[in-house]
Write an enzyme that holds these catalytic residues in place. Structure first.
Site, PDB file in Angstrom:
ATOM      1  N   GLY A  90       3.149  -1.247   4.097  1.00 14.32           N
ATOM      2  CA  GLY A  90       3.139   0.186   3.778  1.00 14.32           C
ATOM      3  C   GLY A  90       4.532   0.633   3.380  1.00 14.32           C
ATOM      4  N   GLY A  91       5.221   1.294   4.296  1.00 13.77           N
ATOM      5  CA  GLY A  91       6.531   1.912   4.034  1.00 13.77           C
ATOM      6  C   GLY A  91       7.515   1.033   3.273  1.00 13.77           C
ATOM      7  N   GLU A 146      -6.463   4.364   8.052  1.00 11.71           N
ATOM      8  CA  GLU A 146      -6.323   5.807   7.775  1.00 11.71           C
ATOM      9  C   GLU A 146      -7.611   6.379   7.184  1.00 11.71           C
ATOM     10  OE1 GLU A 146      -2.656   5.352   5.632  1.00 11.71           O
ATOM     11  OE2 GLU A 146      -1.761   4.694   7.526  1.00 11.71           O
ATOM     12  N   ASN A 205       0.868  -1.174   0.000  1.00  8.58           N
ATOM     13  CA  ASN A 205       0.000   0.000   0.000  1.00  8.58           C
ATOM     14  C   ASN A 205       0.904   1.222   0.000  1.00  8.58           C
ATOM     15  OD1 ASN A 205      -1.803   2.042   0.488  1.00  8.58           O
ATOM     16  ND2 ASN A 205      -2.356   1.370   2.562  1.00  8.58           N
ATOM     17  N   TRP A 206       0.965   1.885  -1.147  1.00  5.59           N
ATOM     18  CA  TRP A 206       1.880   3.033  -1.276  1.00  5.59           C
ATOM     19  C   TRP A 206       1.325   4.297  -0.624  1.00  5.59           C
ATOM     20  CZ3 TRP A 206       3.622   2.578  -7.144  1.00  5.59           C
ATOM     21  CH2 TRP A 206       4.435   1.443  -7.277  1.00  5.59           C
ATOM     22  N   LYS A 207       0.076   4.264  -0.213  1.00  4.31           N
ATOM     23  CA  LYS A 207      -0.569   5.435   0.407  1.00  4.31           C
ATOM     24  C   LYS A 207      -0.375   6.664  -0.507  1.00  4.31           C
ATOM     25  CE  LYS A 207       0.001   3.097   4.755  1.00  4.31           C
ATOM     26  NZ  LYS A 207       0.174   3.144   6.180  1.00  4.31           N
ATOM     27  N   HIS A 258      -9.290   0.799   5.242  1.00  6.41           N
ATOM     28  CA  HIS A 258      -7.968   1.001   5.841  1.00  6.41           C
ATOM     29  C   HIS A 258      -8.098   1.939   7.042  1.00  6.41           C
ATOM     30  CE1 HIS A 258      -3.855   2.270   6.475  1.00  6.41           C
ATOM     31  NE2 HIS A 258      -3.511   1.150   5.870  1.00  6.41           N
ATOM     32  N   GLU A 296      -4.665  -5.241  10.621  1.00 10.94           N
ATOM     33  CA  GLU A 296      -3.631  -4.226  10.796  1.00 10.94           C
ATOM     34  C   GLU A 296      -3.876  -3.471  12.102  1.00 10.94           C
ATOM     35  OE1 GLU A 296      -1.802  -2.913   6.822  1.00 10.94           O
ATOM     36  OE2 GLU A 296      -3.678  -1.834   6.984  1.00 10.94           O
ATOM     37  N   GLY A 334       3.128   2.178  10.599  1.00 13.50           N
ATOM     38  CA  GLY A 334       4.039   3.311  10.414  1.00 13.50           C
ATOM     39  C   GLY A 334       4.783   3.702  11.682  1.00 13.50           C
ATOM     40  N   SER A 376       4.155  -2.306  10.014  1.00  6.76           N
ATOM     41  CA  SER A 376       5.626  -2.334  10.123  1.00  6.76           C
ATOM     42  C   SER A 376       6.253  -3.653   9.664  1.00  6.76           C
ATOM     43  CB  SER A 376       6.060  -1.990  11.556  1.00  6.76           C
ATOM     44  OG  SER A 376       5.624  -0.687  11.890  1.00  6.76           O
TER      45      SER A 376
HETATM   46  P1  13P Z   1       3.490   0.265   7.462  1.00 10.92           P
HETATM   47  O1  13P Z   1       3.991  -1.017   6.836  1.00 10.92           O
HETATM   48  O2  13P Z   1       4.201   1.474   6.954  1.00 10.92           O
HETATM   49  O3  13P Z   1       3.457   0.169   8.947  1.00 10.92           O
HETATM   50  O4  13P Z   1       1.962   0.449   6.989  1.00 10.92           O
HETATM   51  C1  13P Z   1       1.072  -0.617   7.071  1.00 10.92           C
HETATM   52  C2  13P Z   1      -0.165  -0.282   6.341  1.00 10.92           C
HETATM   53  O5  13P Z   1      -0.918   0.596   6.734  1.00 10.92           O
HETATM   54  C3  13P Z   1      -0.459  -1.020   5.105  1.00 10.92           C
HETATM   55  O6  13P Z   1      -1.775  -0.800   4.687  1.00 10.92           O
END
Ligand code: 13P
Length: 244
Positions: free
Chosen positions: A228-229, A93, A9-11, A91, A163, A169, A207
């Site tokens: 994510g990251g 967020e 997920n590149w956000k 998600h 998650e 993050g 993470s």
């Molecule tokens: P991180 O891997 O950056 O913690 O993010 C997880 C995430 O929200 C994937 O949707």
């Protein structure tokens, strides 16, 4: 047999040039897992050329109507037309910053399914809920309200991503013990709906990085990861994919 998934997920990250470079360098081919990334909606136009057996393209969200007066939303019909394969829904967020609820998630999952998009339904508890020992209560509510009313209809086209919000993050991955316990709990909740529901693929997110992907891959109830990251860098994402 439950399918394996490694999804990024590149956000709200990466521009056109970075995406081109990413795919030029993406050589990994998995013969066991469904590997995919979710660029920003604005870049999904690039999906048609990129989507293929090596990598699937996903949206980060999908509207709960096909068309109409819904400013700022991404129509599932349009996503499909662009060659998008799957979509995230719910998600944390979206829930935290944009008022997404279990009720709206339910409608989004249904529309995505009607348009033949695989849905990755994201669930998870906040730090406060985790510390109060309410994790499974929160997950039960997210599943019972956000998914169960249409689960029979979408079965076979739905994946769940657990998650924990406190691990997203933050660099704090949930321990193997926590992921093991919660994923077994999620399978139990699914079992209260029906036996076939326990066969849904379940992912962990929060993470995830190359250094911890092997141990996460070893958890019996976990069928993949939502990253994510660490999915923003080709070599890290490929490193994680290799664990599955
Ligand atoms: P991180 O891997 O950056 O913690 O993010 C997880 C995430 O929200 C994937 O949707």
């Amino acid at each position: 047999m439950r399918k394996k998934y490694v999804l990024g997920n590149w956000k709200m990250n990466h521009g056109v040039n970075e995406i081109k470079e990413y795919f030029d360098n993406f050589t990994y081919e998995s013969n066991s897992a469904y590997v995919g990334v979710c660029p920003q909606t604005l870049h999904l136009e690039m999906a048609e050329n990129l989507s293929g057996p090596n990598i699937k393209i996903g949206a980060q969200n999908c509207a709960y109507e096909n068309s109409g007066a819904f400013t700022g939303e991404a129509s599932p019909v349009a996503l499909k037309e662009l060659g998008v394969d799957f979509t995230l829904v719910g998600h944390s967020e979206r829930r935290q910053f944009f008022g997404e609820t279990n009720e709206s998630c339910l409608k989004r999952i249904e529309k995505a399914h009607e348009n033949k998009l695989l849905t990755v339904y994201c669930i998870g508890e906040s730090l406060e809920e985790f510390e109060a020992g309410k994790t499974l209560d929160v997950l039960t509510e997210q599943l019972k309200t956000g998914l169960f009313p249409i689960l029979d209809k979408v079965l076979g086209n739905i994946v769940i991503a657990y998650e924990p919000v406190w691990a997203i993050g933050t660099g704090k991955t949930a321990t193997v013990e926590i992921i093991t316990e919660v994923s077994a709990g999620i399978r139990k909740i699914l079992g209260t709906h029906s036996e076939p529901a326990t066969g849904i693929s379940l992912l962990y997110g929060g993470s995830v990085k190359p250094a911890n992907s092997e141990e996460i891959a070893g958890i019996a109830d976990v069928d993949g990861v939502l990253v994510g990251g660490a999915s923003l860098k080709v070599e890290d994402f490929e490193g994680i994919a290799k664990a599955f």
